[in-house]
Design an enzyme around this catalytic site. Structure first.
Site, short mmCIF file in Angstrom:
data_model
loop_
_atom_site.label_atom_id
_atom_site.label_comp_id
_atom_site.label_asym_id
_atom_site.label_seq_id
_atom_site.Cartn_x
_atom_site.Cartn_y
_atom_site.Cartn_z
N ASP A 185 0.67 -0.66 -0.10
CA ASP A 185 0.13 0.45 -0.02
C ASP A 185 0.84 1.12 0.30
OD1 ASP A 185 -1.59 1.90 0.84
OD2 ASP A 185 -2.58 1.17 2.18
N TYR A 220 0.73 0.89 15.09
CA TYR A 220 -0.19 0.51 13.62
C TYR A 220 0.51 1.18 12.02
CZ TYR A 220 -4.58 -0.38 11.40
OH TYR A 220 -5.26 -0.73 10.22
N LYS A 253 -2.74 -3.27 8.04
CA LYS A 253 -3.36 -3.78 8.45
C LYS A 253 -2.12 -4.51 7.58
CE LYS A 253 -6.08 -6.33 10.98
NZ LYS A 253 -5.57 -6.31 12.06
P1 13P Z 1 -5.10 -0.55 5.25
O1 13P Z 1 -4.48 -1.54 5.94
O2 13P Z 1 -5.65 -1.05 3.68
O3 13P Z 1 -4.34 0.36 4.53
O4 13P Z 1 -6.69 0.05 6.04
C1 13P Z 1 -6.37 0.49 7.10
C2 13P Z 1 -7.08 0.98 7.90
O5 13P Z 1 -7.45 1.39 9.50
C3 13P Z 1 -8.54 1.21 7.41
O6 13P Z 1 -9.22 1.66 8.12
MG MG Z 2 -4.03 1.74 3.48
MG MG Z 3 -4.41 -2.34 2.53
#
Ligand code: 13P
Ligand code: MG
Ligand code: MG
Ligand code: 13P
Length: 374
Positions: A11, A230, A233
Site C-alpha cells: 500500500d 499500527y 493491516k
Molecule cells: P489498510 O491497511 O488497507 O491501509 O487500511 C487501514 C485502515 O485503517 C482502514 O480503516
Molecule cells: Mg491504506
Molecule cells: Mg490495504
C-alpha cells in the site's frame, strides 16, 4: 531451469482514504517495472485489491533472490514518489524502512514466492486480500487441502491420497521465524488447534506429500512487529498451484463461498466476513468489508497467459450478497463483544493509553465488616 513466481504487494497511497490507488500511481508502478526489468524478469502482471497494489513477477532467480527483492523495493519506493506528488492518502504507507537490506520481507511490503519445474501446463492462482491479515487464509487452506468435504480430490485423485504438509508460522514471535510442520491427514486435529487462532498461527506454505512439491505460499508479514505501532493491516497475498497433483481450481475457490469472519475491517480492529471481489475493486463501507481477489493464470516458459478473474462470475454475486448480510449483522452490534478484536489485537495504541488511564481510576470497594453493617 526452475521458474519462480514472486507475488509482492504494498500500500503506497490511495485516493480518498484507504479506498484504492490512483490511476497515476498504478501507471507509475507499471512504468518503474518496465524501466528496471531488463535481464531480471521474463513477465509481470500488476493489479490492485482495495488500496494494495500487487505485482506478480516471473523469473529464474529463485526464492529470496536479492536482485528480485531489491527490484520490488526500488519499484515501490520510486512509485511512491508519485503518490507523494499527487498528495495521496497514506503515501508510502507500507514502506517502513529507509533503505533496502537484502530481502524485502521485514521492510513492509508483503511477499510470497513459489519455485518449481514448470509442468507442461502450469495453472496457478494469485490471491490478494485487503482490510485483513494473513490468518484470513487459514480456514480456506485447511478446507482445500485437508477436508474431503471441500476437496473431493482427496478421495478421488490417487495423486493426492498421501495428503499435504502444512508449514505454520507463529507470527507473534518477533525476530527469527518460528515455524512448525504438520501433516494432513494424520495430524489434522493439531493443524486445526493452531489454525483456529488466526492472529497468532498462520499457514506459510503447503506442499504435496506425494511429490514433496510446494503448492502454496502466503505472505506472513506483521507490519505491527516491524513498525512497533499500527501503520495499516497486514493485507496478505497468496500463490496456489492447482490441478494435477494439487487441488483443482474450484476446490481451492469453494471455501471462499463461506464468507468467513476475519480480522481487519475499519482501523484493522474489527471482525468482518471476507468478501470475494473482482480484481481492481475498491473498498467502501466501514473501510470494508474485508475483501479477497483471485486471478487465475497459466505460466509457460516464463510467460504468463492473460488472467481469468476467478470471482467474476454470477455465482459470486450471490456470495457477495450473503457476505453483505453477514457484515451488516455484525456491524449492528458496533463495538460490542465479537464485533471488535480482543484488546491485545487492537491495532491502535490509543486504546492502551485509555485503558491505563481508566485503570488508575478503578478503586477496590472496601467491604463493610459484619459488625458495622448491623
Ligand atoms: P489498510 O491497511 O488497507 O491501509 O487500511 C487501514 C485502515 O485503517 C482502514 O480503516
Ligand atoms: Mg491504506
Ligand atoms: Mg490495504
Ligand atoms: P478436466 O477433466 O476438464 O481437466 O477437469 C478435471 C477437474 O479437475 C475438474 O475439477
Amino acid at each position: 531451469m526452475k521458474t519462480t513466481l514472486t507475488l509482492a504487494k504494498a500500500d503506497i497511497g490511495s485516493i480518498g482514504g484507504h479506498i484504492r490507488p490512483s490511476r497515476r500511481l498504478l501507471d507509475a508502478v507499471a512504468r518503474q517495472i518496465k524501466r528496471r526489468k531488463a535481464g531480471l524478469i521474463s513477465d509481470f502482471y500488476m493489479s490492485h485489491t482495495g488500496d494494495d497494489i500487487a505485482v506478480l513477477l516471473v523469473h529464474k532467480k529463485g526464492k529470496n533472490a536479492r536482485a528480485i527483492h531489491k527490484f520490488i523495493w526500488d519499484v515501490f519506493v520510486a512509485a511512491s514518489r508519485e503518490a507523494h506528488k499527487q498528495g495521496l492518502y497514506g503515501a508510502g504507507q507500507d514502506l517502513l524502512k529507509d533503505a533496502f537490506s537484502g530481502n524485502v520481507k521485514g521492510l513492509g511490503p508483503g511477499v510470497c514466492e513459489l519455485e518449481f519445474d514448470e509442468r507442461p501446463n502450469e495453472p496457478f492462482l494469485a490471491f490478494a486480500a485487503d482490510k485483513t491479515d494473513p490468518g484470513a487464509f487459514n480456514l480456506p487452506l485447511y478446507l482445500a487441502f485437508a477436508d474431503p468435504m471441500y476437496n473431493s480430490g482427496l478421495m478421488l485423485s490417487p495423486s493426492m491420497f498421501k495428503g499435504f504438509r502444512f508449514t505454520i508460522m507463529d507470527v507473534s514471535h518477533v525476530g527469527a521465524d518460528r515455524v512448525i510442520e504438520l501433516d494432513a491427514p494424520e495430524e489434522i486435529y493439531d493443524i486445526a488447534a493452531l489454525l483456529r487462532d488466526n492472529q497468532r498461527f498462520v499457514v506459510e506454505s503447503v506442499a504435496s506429500r506425494g511429490t514433496g512439491e510446494q503448492c502454496v505460499a502466503v505472505s506472513t508479514t506483521r507490519l505491527h512487529n516491524i513498525a512497533g505501532k499500527y501503520t495499516g493491516k497486514d493485507d496478505p497475498v497468496m500463490l496456489v498451484r492447482v490441478q494435477g497433483t494439487f487441488p483443482a481450481t474450484g476446490e481451492v475457490l469453494q471455501p471462499f463461498g463461506i464468507g468467513h469472519f476475519v480480522a481487519g475491517f475499519m482501523r484493522g480492529s474489527h471482525v468482518g466476513p471476507l468478501m470475494p471481489v473482482r480484481i481492481n475493486s475498491a473498498i467502501s463501507w466501514f473501510d470494508g468489508p474485508p475483501v479477497v481477489s483471485c486471478l487465475a493464470f497459466c505460466v509457460h516458459r516464463g510467460k504468463l497467459t492473460e488472467p481469468a478473474d476467478a470471482f467474476d462470475h454470477p455465482f459470486w454475486d450471490h456470495v457477495r450478497d450473503n457476505v453483505s448480510h453477514k457484515a451488516m449483522a455484525m456491524r449492528e452490534q458496533g463495538f460490542s463483544g465479537c464485533a471488535m478484536l480482543p484488546y491485545q489485537e487492537l491495532e491502535y495504541g490509543g486504546i492502551v493509553e485509555k485503558m491505563e488511564a481508566l485503570d488508575r481510576r478503578f478503586r477496590i470497594r472496601k467491604e463493610k465488616s459484619a459488625k458495622t453493617r448491623k
